[in-house]
Enzyme design. Structure first.
Site, PDB file in Angstrom:
ATOM      1  CD  GLU A   1      -2.956  -1.151   2.246  1.00 29.27           C
ATOM      2  OE1 GLU A   1      -4.170  -0.936   2.067  1.00 29.27           O
ATOM      3  OE2 GLU A   1      -2.464  -1.414   3.365  1.00 29.27           O
TER       4      GLU A   1
ATOM      5  CD  GLU B   1      -3.382  -6.256   3.660  1.00 22.97           C
ATOM      6  OE1 GLU B   1      -2.669  -5.256   3.636  1.00 22.97           O
ATOM      7  OE2 GLU B   1      -3.588  -6.989   2.653  1.00 22.97           O
TER       8      GLU B   1
END
Length: 268
Positions: free
Chosen positions: A121, A141
């Site tokens: 990210e 995740e």
């Protein structure tokens, strides 16, 4: 690319998780937590906020990379496990990554190896990415009971399209360097031993452009939706800048000289 004096604002900071090098027109930041594959922890977030603060105060290009053949192996899982509702609402990682995204001048992520979870990210938040042959991007995740909540759920879709984004975010697909290049996530894949040099060459090319033009282009490009008024306002500022006058004058003088030489057989 000359280095600035050693007593600059970055050199005076007691960094524990970063290596920071300030040059005349850019700052090179290396994520450095070798025992944790450069995992992003609270200390690193605080130190990156400090770097952003300086880049907002005195804009320069940012080159972001990772130590030891890894970009960042994710966020610190021990810290994530201890976080609850209040920490999630604080957007600890997402606010930093958005701050990186909004830095005035272009940012480049040089990704040598793994860029997973929060590490991916952070790379997505940069304007441009180049990769080494061992680079791998992924967002695992959901396997840890959470989602990629620091920008991947919407930023990755913008970068590679909905289908590929869902393959990464839902199906756990990782994108190796050739695949990342093919889907436009990275602009180039280069040998590991040339990765940083190629990143600097990219910054050198951008540095030859007008800094003000780059800043306004980035602002307009990042603005959501169609923005003809913003285009006009930004262009109005640039049309009045001395830099525009000087650059266009040099271009026209060079063109005139070339045309004259061609007409006279190179005897001008």
């Amino acid at each position: 690319m000359n280095k600035t004096p050693a007593d600059g604002p970055y050199e005076n900071q007691p960094y524990e998780t970063l290596s920071v090098e300030e040059r005349t027109d850019r700052v090179v930041v290396t994520l450095r937590r070798p025992a944790a594959r450069n995992a992003i922890n609270g200390r690193m977030i605080a130190e990156l906020h400090g770097v952003c603060e300086e880049l907002e105060r005195a804009p320069k290009f940012l080159l972001l990379t990772g130590h030891g053949g890894v970009f960042a192996g994710g966020a610190d899982i021990g810290e994530l496990r201890a976080r609850g509702l209040d920490e999630a609402l604080q957007g600890i990682n997402s606010r930093l990554f958005e701050r990186v995204r909004r830095l005035p001048l272009p940012t480049v992520a040089a990704v040598p190896g793994w860029a997973l979870g929060g590490g991916a990210e952070l790379a997505y938040a940069c304007d441009l990415r180049i990769a080494g042959p061992d680079a791998v991007f992924g967002n695992p995740e959901p396997g840890l009971g959470i989602l990629a909540a620091a920008g991947a759920c919407w930023r990755l879709r913008e970068l590679v399209g909905e289908s590929v984004a869902k393959q990464v975010l839902l199906a756990g697909r990782t994108l190796n360097a050739p695949t990342a290049l093919a889907c436009g996530l990275v602009m180039d894949v280069v040998p590991t031993d040339r990765l940083i040099d190629e990143a600097h060459a990219l910054l050198d090319r951008m540095a030859r452009s007008s800094a003000l033009a780059l800043r306004l282009t980035k602002l307009v490009t990042d603005a959501p939706g169609a923005h003809p008024v913003a285009d006009d306002l930004a262009q109005a500022v640039l049309f009045e800048s001395p830099d525009k006058e000087e650059r266009m004058t040099r271009f026209l003088e060079k063109t005139e000289k070339t045309d004259k030489a061609e007409k006279t057989g190179g005897l001008a």
